[in-house]
Every structure is written in C-alpha cells, then in structure tokens.
Motif scaffolding. Structure first.
Motif, PDB file in Angstrom:
ATOM      1  N   LEU A  10       5.500   7.967  -4.529  1.00 52.82           N
ATOM      2  CA  LEU A  10       6.815   7.371  -4.726  1.00 52.82           C
ATOM      3  C   LEU A  10       6.794   5.885  -4.420  1.00 52.82           C
ATOM      4  CD1 LEU A  10       7.749  10.377  -4.689  1.00 52.82           C
ATOM      5  CD2 LEU A  10       9.768   9.600  -3.434  1.00 52.82           C
ATOM      6  N   THR A  11       6.005   5.519  -3.415  1.00 53.81           N
ATOM      7  CA  THR A  11       5.980   4.139  -2.961  1.00 53.81           C
ATOM      8  C   THR A  11       5.566   3.208  -4.097  1.00 53.81           C
ATOM      9  OG1 THR A  11       5.241   5.038  -0.844  1.00 53.81           O
ATOM     10  CG2 THR A  11       5.194   2.640  -1.098  1.00 53.81           C
ATOM     11  N   GLY A  12       6.396   2.194  -4.339  1.00 49.33           N
ATOM     12  CA  GLY A  12       6.102   1.225  -5.389  1.00 49.33           C
ATOM     13  C   GLY A  12       6.742   1.528  -6.721  1.00 49.33           C
ATOM     14  N   MET A  13       7.352   2.707  -6.870  1.00 50.23           N
ATOM     15  CA  MET A  13       8.030   3.025  -8.130  1.00 50.23           C
ATOM     16  C   MET A  13       9.293   2.179  -8.285  1.00 50.23           C
ATOM     17  SD  MET A  13       7.988   7.127  -8.815  1.00 50.23           S
ATOM     18  CE  MET A  13       6.511   7.951  -9.414  1.00 50.23           C
ATOM     19  N   ASN A  14       9.610   1.813  -9.538  1.00 49.44           N
ATOM     20  CA  ASN A  14      10.864   1.121  -9.790  1.00 49.44           C
ATOM     21  C   ASN A  14      11.982   2.152  -9.980  1.00 49.44           C
ATOM     22  OD1 ASN A  14      10.806   2.035 -12.525  1.00 49.44           O
ATOM     23  ND2 ASN A  14       9.584   0.247 -13.125  1.00 49.44           N
ATOM     24  N   VAL A  31      10.895   2.873   1.732  1.00 49.73           N
ATOM     25  CA  VAL A  31      10.318   2.743   3.070  1.00 49.73           C
ATOM     26  C   VAL A  31       9.950   1.286   3.316  1.00 49.73           C
ATOM     27  CG1 VAL A  31       9.451   5.097   2.993  1.00 49.73           C
ATOM     28  CG2 VAL A  31       7.956   3.214   2.308  1.00 49.73           C
ATOM     29  N   SER A  32       9.913   0.908   4.597  1.00 53.12           N
ATOM     30  CA  SER A  32       9.480  -0.440   4.949  1.00 53.12           C
ATOM     31  C   SER A  32       7.963  -0.543   4.950  1.00 53.12           C
ATOM     32  CB  SER A  32      10.024  -0.818   6.337  1.00 53.12           C
ATOM     33  OG  SER A  32      11.431  -0.756   6.360  1.00 53.12           O
ATOM     34  N   ARG A  33       7.325   0.553   5.273  1.00 55.32           N
ATOM     35  CA  ARG A  33       5.863   0.615   5.259  1.00 55.32           C
ATOM     36  C   ARG A  33       5.448   2.068   5.183  1.00 55.32           C
ATOM     37  NH1 ARG A  33       3.350  -1.532  10.447  1.00 55.32           N
ATOM     38  NH2 ARG A  33       2.741   0.605  10.935  1.00 55.32           N
ATOM     39  N   GLY A  34       4.272   2.324   4.618  1.00 49.80           N
ATOM     40  CA  GLY A  34       3.766   3.680   4.543  1.00 49.80           C
ATOM     41  C   GLY A  34       3.774   4.218   3.124  1.00 49.80           C
ATOM     42  N   MET A  35       3.340   5.467   2.969  1.00 50.23           N
ATOM     43  CA  MET A  35       3.223   6.104   1.661  1.00 50.23           C
ATOM     44  C   MET A  35       3.894   7.463   1.668  1.00 50.23           C
ATOM     45  SD  MET A  35       1.546   4.225  -0.554  1.00 50.23           S
ATOM     46  CE  MET A  35       1.052   5.473  -1.744  1.00 50.23           C
ATOM     47  N   ILE A  36       4.573   7.762   0.578  1.00 49.49           N
ATOM     48  CA  ILE A  36       5.174   9.081   0.364  1.00 49.49           C
ATOM     49  C   ILE A  36       4.717   9.600  -0.992  1.00 49.49           C
ATOM     50  CG2 ILE A  36       7.337  10.329  -0.072  1.00 49.49           C
ATOM     51  CD1 ILE A  36       8.643   8.489   2.000  1.00 49.49           C
ATOM     52  N   HIS A  37       4.331  10.865  -1.028  1.00 50.62           N
ATOM     53  CA  HIS A  37       3.935  11.516  -2.279  1.00 50.62           C
ATOM     54  C   HIS A  37       4.780  12.757  -2.514  1.00 50.62           C
ATOM     55  CE1 HIS A  37       0.315   9.066  -1.728  1.00 50.62           C
ATOM     56  NE2 HIS A  37      -0.022   9.343  -2.984  1.00 50.62           N
ATOM     57  N   ILE A  38       5.172  12.982  -3.760  1.00 48.60           N
ATOM     58  CA  ILE A  38       5.688  14.269  -4.212  1.00 48.60           C
ATOM     59  C   ILE A  38       4.530  14.914  -4.957  1.00 48.60           C
ATOM     60  CG2 ILE A  38       7.351  15.488  -5.655  1.00 48.60           C
ATOM     61  CD1 ILE A  38       8.696  14.190  -3.308  1.00 48.60           C
ATOM     62  N   GLY A  39       3.941  15.942  -4.365  1.00 50.84           N
ATOM     63  CA  GLY A  39       2.695  16.470  -4.900  1.00 50.84           C
ATOM     64  C   GLY A  39       1.635  15.375  -4.854  1.00 50.84           C
ATOM     65  N   GLU A  40       1.040  15.064  -5.994  1.00 51.22           N
ATOM     66  CA  GLU A  40       0.040  13.996  -6.058  1.00 51.22           C
ATOM     67  C   GLU A  40       0.641  12.685  -6.564  1.00 51.22           C
ATOM     68  OE1 GLU A  40      -3.132  15.443  -8.453  1.00 51.22           O
ATOM     69  OE2 GLU A  40      -3.894  16.810  -6.907  1.00 51.22           O
ATOM     70  N   THR A  41       1.959  12.666  -6.784  1.00 51.06           N
ATOM     71  CA  THR A  41       2.613  11.483  -7.342  1.00 51.06           C
ATOM     72  C   THR A  41       3.138  10.585  -6.234  1.00 51.06           C
ATOM     73  OG1 THR A  41       3.326  12.773  -9.264  1.00 51.06           O
ATOM     74  CG2 THR A  41       4.425  10.660  -8.884  1.00 51.06           C
ATOM     75  N   THR A  43      13.783   3.057 -12.551  1.00 52.60           N
ATOM     76  CA  THR A  43      13.663   3.919 -13.728  1.00 52.60           C
ATOM     77  C   THR A  43      12.647   5.022 -13.493  1.00 52.60           C
ATOM     78  OG1 THR A  43      14.256   2.099 -15.208  1.00 52.60           O
ATOM     79  CG2 THR A  43      13.107   3.973 -16.185  1.00 52.60           C
ATOM     80  N   GLN A  44      11.510   4.676 -12.907  1.00 50.21           N
ATOM     81  CA  GLN A  44      10.485   5.669 -12.618  1.00 50.21           C
ATOM     82  C   GLN A  44      10.979   6.710 -11.617  1.00 50.21           C
ATOM     83  OE1 GLN A  44       7.550   2.750 -11.408  1.00 50.21           O
ATOM     84  NE2 GLN A  44       6.315   3.116 -13.252  1.00 50.21           N
ATOM     85  N   LEU A  45      11.706   6.235 -10.591  1.00 48.58           N
ATOM     86  CA  LEU A  45      12.239   7.154  -9.585  1.00 48.58           C
ATOM     87  C   LEU A  45      13.264   8.109 -10.194  1.00 48.58           C
ATOM     88  CD1 LEU A  45      12.650   4.784  -6.509  1.00 48.58           C
ATOM     89  CD2 LEU A  45      11.167   6.794  -6.642  1.00 48.58           C
ATOM     90  N   THR A  46      14.093   7.586 -11.082  1.00 47.04           N
ATOM     91  CA  THR A  46      15.095   8.433 -11.732  1.00 47.04           C
ATOM     92  C   THR A  46      14.430   9.535 -12.536  1.00 47.04           C
ATOM     93  OG1 THR A  46      16.718   6.635 -11.832  1.00 47.04           O
ATOM     94  CG2 THR A  46      17.003   8.456 -13.382  1.00 47.04           C
ATOM     95  N   LYS A  47      13.401   9.183 -13.302  1.00 44.93           N
ATOM     96  CA  LYS A  47      12.686  10.179 -14.098  1.00 44.93           C
ATOM     97  C   LYS A  47      12.007  11.217 -13.208  1.00 44.93           C
ATOM     98  CE  LYS A  47      11.770   7.242 -18.144  1.00 44.93           C
ATOM     99  NZ  LYS A  47      10.731   6.593 -18.968  1.00 44.93           N
TER     100      LYS A  47
END
Length: 263
Positions: free
Chosen positions: A83-87, A71-81, A89-93
């Motif tokens: 996504l925003t800011g993950m690299n 995203v260009s701005r804002g926050m996304i969560h999967i449950g309490e996790t 490798t983290q996103l793949t896991k």
C-alpha cells in the motif's frame, strides 16, 4: 499472528502485514505519535480483534492497514501488494477489489432497498454478484424476507447485517470492521458477531475488527492489544474475562522511548 511473539513477520504471505509502521501528527511541541514502530501480520482466514485504551492507536492502525490513512514511515501490504506509496487512484482500485468495510454507522443509502445496498459496491466496480454466493450470504444473514425493504423499515441489527452482507459479497481479501456493534443492543450485536465469526470459519473470510468491548473480542480467534501506539500483548482463543484481565494490566514495553524522529 506469529506464535513467535509480538511483532514477528513470517515468510508465508499474510492477509495483511505491517513492518515498522509509524504515524506521527504535527511537529515540534505539537507532535503526537499515534503509532510507534508496529510490526505485525494478520493471518488469512482468521478473525482478529484489535483492542486498547482510548488513544492507544487502534483505530489509527486499522485506517492505515486499510489504506484509509497514510503512514509516516514503514510498510503495509495487503497480501503481496504494498500500500505504501500508492496514489489515491491506485488505493481506490485496491479497496474496491481487495478490501471490505463494516463501520459503526451502517452507511446505507436510504433510497435503496436492502438488496440494492448490498449490491452497490459491485455495481460501482462494474461487477455482477455471483448468484450462488449472493444466496449463501443472504441466507447466512437471515434477510431473505427483507431484501426489498428500505433501511428505515429495518431494525438496527438488520441494517448492520445488510452492511456485513455488502462487505462480503465482493469476496474481498480482508474485511475491516470498526466497532461494528457499537450502535446495537446486546442481542443484535451478538447476531452480527456470530455472523462475522461464521463467515471466517465457514467461508474462509479474513476479518480485522477494532473494538473496545471484551464480549465482542471474545468472538475473535485472536486479540492484539495496543497501548500508546505500540503492540504490548496478544491473546489466542479469547474469553471475555481473559480479555478484560489483559486490558486491566496493559503495560508499555520497558526502556522504550515514547517517540522517535520520523525519517
């Protein structure tokens, strides 16, 4: 989706949530705003369809919610996790453990059998399928007698049901389905949609589906509508006629700017 209205986020943890999500491509005169400040939540154990005209941002939203695009701005969560800011490798896991995907293209490996295609994501993740759950899924998709057939020996509907089973076997927190019946005839499409609906109602799965088809959307519990990158309407307990009527009368919120500088 909150009953308080579009864009509200309640206190309870949702399966997926988005807060003030923007997606902007390019800059200057070439800048295109695909998502314009979307705030919403997708409840656990529900089947939600995302709809809108071509260019409304529905596929972009799904890709951002699933961590396939940033995203260009804002926050996304999967449950309490978050996504925003993950690299990468983290996103793949995270995608391997929490997210399932069903696409218009079946994406089956032609050299593998139906069973091997179903089990492939678990094998890549170094996990084994629960035998009882595998039996449940295979029975539900009606493919017990096709497990040892390769994709070329299966019909389009059967291939898509293999793809659905593959997504469900890992028991992800949420499944994203992008036009899952786009390559199927009406009967095969109905079979796949009924399976998705039953996986929600019978097994507590959470599904978020992008579709342009009012009939497909009528299988969902809830429909949200996008236009020009914004959420503009929603509908619970949808029928095909009610969805079609909503699509015919989509309006942008009044007095809202078309774009906003991304900070």
């Amino acid at each position: 989706m909150s009953d308080d209205g579009i864009g509200t986020v309640g206190a309870a943890t949702a399966a997926v949530s988005a807060v003030d999500v923007w997606k902007v491509y390019g800059s200057g005169e070439a800048q295109v705003t695909a998502l314009a400040g979307i705030t919403t939540r997708f409840e656990k154990g529900r089947f939600t369809a995302i709809m809108g005209p071509s260019g409304s941002g529905k596929s972009t939203l799904m890709h951002c919610l699933a961590g396939l695009d940033t995203v260009s701005r804002g926050m996304i969560h999967i449950g309490e996790t978050p996504l925003t800011g993950m690299n990468d490798t983290q996103l793949t896991k995270l995608r391997r453990s929490k997210i399932g995907f069903i696409f218009q293209q079946f994406n089956l490996l032609p050299t593998l059998t139906a069973e091997e295609n179903m089990l492939l994501p678990l094998s890549i993740a170094g996990r084994k399928a629960d035998p009882a759950w595998f039996e449940t899924i295979v029975t539900t998709v009606g493919l017990k007698d096709r497990l040892h057939h390769r994709p070329t020996q299966l019909s389009g509907g059967q291939q898509q049901r293999v793809a659905c089973a593959r997504a469900l076997l890992a028991r992800p927190d949420v499944i994203f389905a992008d036009e899952p019946t786009g390559n199927l005839d009406s009967r095969a499409g109905a079979d796949v949609l009924a399976f998705l609906r039953n996986s929600v109602h019978d097994h507590g799965q959470t599904i978020i589906m992008v579709t342009h088809d009012p009939v497909a959307a009528s299988y969902a519990d809830h429909v949200v509508f996008l236009a020009d990158g914004r959420m503009v309407d929603e509908l619970s307990a949808p029928t095909a006629d009610a969805v079609l009527d909503k699509l015919k009368h989509l309006d942008l919120p009044e007095n809202q700017p078309d774009t906003e500088p991304v900070r």
